[in-house]
Design a protein around this motif. Structure first.
Motif, PDB file in Angstrom:
ATOM      1  N   LEU A  62     -34.319 -23.737 -53.005  1.00 43.63           N
ATOM      2  CA  LEU A  62     -33.654 -24.781 -52.226  1.00 43.63           C
ATOM      3  C   LEU A  62     -33.053 -25.818 -53.162  1.00 43.63           C
ATOM      4  N   ARG A  63     -31.877 -26.328 -52.789  1.00 48.84           N
ATOM      5  CA  ARG A  63     -31.279 -27.476 -53.464  1.00 48.84           C
ATOM      6  C   ARG A  63     -31.205 -28.635 -52.479  1.00 48.84           C
ATOM      7  N   PHE A  64     -31.498 -29.824 -52.966  1.00 50.32           N
ATOM      8  CA  PHE A  64     -31.381 -31.029 -52.142  1.00 50.32           C
ATOM      9  C   PHE A  64     -30.140 -31.808 -52.570  1.00 50.32           C
ATOM     10  N   SER A  65     -29.401 -32.296 -51.590  1.00 52.01           N
ATOM     11  CA  SER A  65     -28.185 -33.054 -51.894  1.00 52.01           C
ATOM     12  C   SER A  65     -28.367 -34.554 -51.735  1.00 52.01           C
ATOM     13  N   GLN A  66     -29.527 -34.989 -51.190  1.00 54.03           N
ATOM     14  CA  GLN A  66     -29.786 -36.415 -51.010  1.00 54.03           C
ATOM     15  C   GLN A  66     -31.218 -36.751 -51.421  1.00 54.03           C
ATOM     16  N   PHE A  67     -31.504 -36.461 -52.685  1.00 56.91           N
ATOM     17  CA  PHE A  67     -32.831 -36.715 -53.226  1.00 56.91           C
ATOM     18  C   PHE A  67     -32.729 -37.906 -54.171  1.00 56.91           C
ATOM     19  N   ASN A 408     -31.391 -20.044 -51.266  1.00 58.58           N
ATOM     20  CA  ASN A 408     -30.025 -20.502 -51.536  1.00 58.58           C
ATOM     21  C   ASN A 408     -29.524 -21.477 -50.475  1.00 58.58           C
ATOM     22  N   SER A 409     -30.440 -22.281 -49.948  1.00 55.26           N
ATOM     23  CA  SER A 409     -30.082 -23.291 -48.952  1.00 55.26           C
ATOM     24  C   SER A 409     -29.893 -24.645 -49.616  1.00 55.26           C
ATOM     25  N   ILE A 410     -29.012 -25.443 -49.037  1.00 50.94           N
ATOM     26  CA  ILE A 410     -28.818 -26.814 -49.488  1.00 50.94           C
ATOM     27  C   ILE A 410     -29.314 -27.736 -48.394  1.00 50.94           C
ATOM     28  N   LYS A 411     -30.304 -28.540 -48.736  1.00 53.89           N
ATOM     29  CA  LYS A 411     -30.943 -29.419 -47.765  1.00 53.89           C
ATOM     30  C   LYS A 411     -30.362 -30.826 -47.852  1.00 53.89           C
ATOM     31  N   THR A 412     -30.017 -31.381 -46.707  1.00 51.91           N
ATOM     32  CA  THR A 412     -29.445 -32.728 -46.661  1.00 51.91           C
ATOM     33  C   THR A 412     -30.470 -33.789 -46.280  1.00 51.91           C
ATOM     34  N   ASP A 413     -31.731 -33.410 -46.150  1.00 50.95           N
ATOM     35  CA  ASP A 413     -32.780 -34.378 -45.839  1.00 50.95           C
ATOM     36  C   ASP A 413     -32.834 -35.463 -46.916  1.00 50.95           C
ATOM     37  N   VAL A 414     -33.027 -36.707 -46.503  1.00 49.25           N
ATOM     38  CA  VAL A 414     -33.195 -37.809 -47.453  1.00 49.25           C
ATOM     39  C   VAL A 414     -34.626 -37.749 -47.983  1.00 49.25           C
ATOM     40  N   ALA A 415     -34.761 -37.339 -49.233  1.00 49.59           N
ATOM     41  CA  ALA A 415     -36.077 -37.164 -49.845  1.00 49.59           C
ATOM     42  C   ALA A 415     -36.166 -38.042 -51.087  1.00 49.59           C
ATOM     43  N   LEU A 453     -39.621 -26.859 -46.265  1.00 49.91           N
ATOM     44  CA  LEU A 453     -39.825 -25.448 -46.578  1.00 49.91           C
ATOM     45  C   LEU A 453     -39.949 -24.612 -45.305  1.00 49.91           C
ATOM     46  N   GLN A 454     -40.415 -25.247 -44.245  1.00 46.05           N
ATOM     47  CA  GLN A 454     -40.579 -24.558 -42.958  1.00 46.05           C
ATOM     48  C   GLN A 454     -39.356 -24.711 -42.054  1.00 46.05           C
ATOM     49  N   ASN A 455     -38.222 -25.101 -42.658  1.00 47.50           N
ATOM     50  CA  ASN A 455     -36.948 -25.252 -41.931  1.00 47.50           C
ATOM     51  C   ASN A 455     -36.991 -26.328 -40.856  1.00 47.50           C
ATOM     52  N   LYS A 456     -37.820 -27.338 -41.087  1.00 47.55           N
ATOM     53  CA  LYS A 456     -37.860 -28.479 -40.178  1.00 47.55           C
ATOM     54  C   LYS A 456     -37.298 -29.695 -40.911  1.00 47.55           C
ATOM     55  N   LYS A 457     -36.891 -30.703 -40.157  1.00 45.81           N
ATOM     56  CA  LYS A 457     -36.331 -31.905 -40.752  1.00 45.81           C
ATOM     57  C   LYS A 457     -37.441 -32.818 -41.273  1.00 45.81           C
ATOM     58  N   LEU A 458     -37.178 -33.457 -42.399  1.00 41.24           N
ATOM     59  CA  LEU A 458     -38.117 -34.417 -42.955  1.00 41.24           C
ATOM     60  C   LEU A 458     -38.022 -35.713 -42.166  1.00 41.24           C
ATOM     61  N   ASP A 459     -39.149 -36.204 -41.735  1.00 41.58           N
ATOM     62  CA  ASP A 459     -39.168 -37.378 -40.857  1.00 41.58           C
ATOM     63  C   ASP A 459     -39.102 -38.670 -41.675  1.00 41.58           C
TER      64      ASP A 459
END
Length: 533
Positions: A62-67, A408-415, A453-459
């Motif tokens: 996974l890649r994060f775009s807003q970490f 190979n997913s890009i996650k936009t969650d603010v982490a 990792l479980q395809n849910k949004k980070l709260d």
């Protein structure tokens, strides 16, 4: 014929099943951090640097775009190790001279995992202890949970002869015949520690913190690596920023409508530069430093595969802050005089960004400065230390074959950097202590990324930072930032959904929102001891 009653048979089967379950080790965790590397330098984030091993981790993870990190080395490292905001961990400012020291009311990842059955290792840069002297080692790696350590206690230094080089608690004295290069030494000692672990403690899971100093200044790289980048940066930073942004959009790292931030006011246009060969050598050397780090990560990966542990190892990769614009004026005031005057083999060092000397060898001591740092942080504004995206946005990669299915997913969650401690403890099935060594421990601030990792949004609805009067606060799509650079000495307000690169300050148009967010930042700042009551 041996007769076994059913009840006994069931008991035997249950015991065997229990033993098989206990034999299934908890996952290994390897946390890899680059130093002063910009958001888009590596290939899988749009950069020109050849990073096939890091890119492989991204492609299969996974890649994060807003970490977010915390804009500078030691505050970020303190937050990473503890799951707390830096001020809570004792390091809101720069360590050294009594200004900051890792708190006894904060517990490190290594301390928690070690008491719960993990073997713990570290290589590379520590930089969270006030003392660099062997006379006071209470906050050195071995004393903060790591079984074995090889690296430097200080934050920066020569790659050929770094100050405070240490094996466990003992200083390491280098000789000319060692042909020492620090990035290679970090990678090779990591592989050595792994080899020892799998020979002697294979029944235990491991936690490994690999803290590279690459590509932090000084610009020191091996000639074989520098040569790879001949011609790569010849178009100059203005054109390359545009080309990077186009690749980032194609990769999905940033939205299609993203606009490039303006070239920083302190950086000249490439067409106006006279000493282009010298400028190119600086960027080629910087790229070579990252390239060498990637080669080392490849050796670490190969060792895990050889031992059959790659599938069951969570590998995390990130940078501690954005690209660094420091030009090293006055470097002699804060670095060891020996390493600024003479090399290990007795040659003179010239510690300045001057066009009469090329970057790379031990006799040089340079940085790549504003314009190239602007390229490193493409498409964002500002640099290391700043509360703007160029200071706090980091590439972040998670790779775990047994735990990640949506590869190979890009996650936009603010982490955030504070999320690593709870994530690792969650994956390691380890609880966070209320007390440690008879000290009351501050509760974690971060969130576990297991939900991602479980395809849910980070709260997460909020994110905060402060360092050296630079400030940042994000709530949803809205962000305020204050940076002390020229022209930025005020709070600014941005809508990151519409304006990801912070080009349009909305403070004057929406003063009520600005005030509400500033008030909320100060509420947080008082709670975590950034400011007094």
């Amino acid at each position: 014929m041996i007769f076994i009653r059913k009840s006994i048979l069931y008991t035997v089967v249950a015991v065997i099943a229990s033993l098989q379950l206990s034999a299934q080790k908890r996952p290994n965790v390897i946390l890899i951090m680059a130093d002063d590397m910009g958001f888009s330098d590596i290939g899988c984030y749009g950069g020109e640097v050849k990073t096939p091993n890091i890119d492989m981790l991204a492609k299969n993870g996974l890649r994060f775009s807003q970490f977010y990190n915390n804009a500078r080395c030691c505050p970020t490292r303190a937050a990473l190790l503890t799951g707390l905001y830096p001020h809570q961990a004792g390091i809101g400012g720069m360590v050294g001279n009594g200004h900051a020291d890792l708190s006894k009311n904060a517990v490190t990842i290594a301390e928690v995992l070690k008491t719960n059955g993990y073997a713990t290792y570290m290589t590379g840069k520590w930089h969270v202890a006030d003392s660099n002297s062997n006379e006071d080692i209470h906050n050195w790696p071995n004393q903060r949970g790591f079984d074995h350590f090889f690296g430097t206690i200080e934050g920066a230094g020569s790659y050929y002869d770094p100050k405070t080089l240490t094996y466990n608690n003992k200083p390491v004295q280098l000789k000319t015949k060692d042909n020492f290069y620090y990035t290679d030494a970090i990678s090779d000692s990591t592989v050595t520690f792994l080899d020892q672990h799998f020979k002697e403690k294979s029944q235990k899971p491991l936690f490994f913190y690999v803290a590279y100093t690459a590509p932090h200044w000084p610009l020191h790289a091996l000639e074989k690596d520098i040569k790879k980048y001949k011609g790569v940066f010849d178009k100059g930073w203005d054109v390359l920023r545009e080309e990077r942004l186009a690749r980032m959009k194609k990769l999905g790292i940033v939205p299609e409508y993203t606009k490039l931030s303006n070239r920083n006011s302190t950086a000249k246009a490439w067409d106006s530069i006279e000493n282009k060969e010298w400028e190119l050598q600086r960027m080629m050397t910087y790229a070579a430093q990252i390239d060498n780090m990637d080669q080392g990560i490849g050796r670490i990966i190969q060792k895990l595969k050889k031992e059959g542990e790659f599938e069951n190892t969570l590998i995390l990769f990130l940078s501690d802050n954005g690209g660094c614009a420091e030009n090293l004026d006055g470097v002699d005031k804060f670095m060891d005089s020996r390493e600024l005057t003479i090399t290990l083999d007795g040659k003179k060092v010239t510690p300045k960004n001057i066009p009469t000397m090329m970057a790379g060898p031990a006799t040089s001591y340079m940085s790549y400065a504003e314009a190239w740092a602007n390229l490193s942080n493409t498409p964002y504004r500002n640099y290391k230390k700043s509360g703007h995206e160029g200071g706090v946005a980091t590439p972040f990669i998670m790779h775990w074959p047994k735990g990640i299915t949506n590869k190979n997913s890009i996650k936009t969650d603010v982490a955030s950097i504070i999320d690593l401690m709870p994530t690792i403890l969650d994956i390691a099935k380890t609880s966070y202590p209320l007390t440690f060594n008879k000290n009351k421990i501050i509760p974690m601030e971060g969130l576990s990324l297991m939900t991602v990792l479980q395809n849910k949004k980070l709260d997460r609805d909020e994110w905060f930072m402060e360092h050296g009067t630079n400030k940042g606060y994000r709530k949803g799509d809205w962000k305020i930032a204050y940076s002390k650079e020229v022209g930025d000495k005020k709070w600014e307000l941005f809508n990151l959904k519409e304006d990801p690169t912070e080009r349009i300050d909305l403070a004057a148009k929406d003063p009520e929102r600005l005030k509400t967010m500033i008030d909320r930042w100060f509420e947080w700042a008082r709670r975590v001891k950034v400011v007094g009551k």
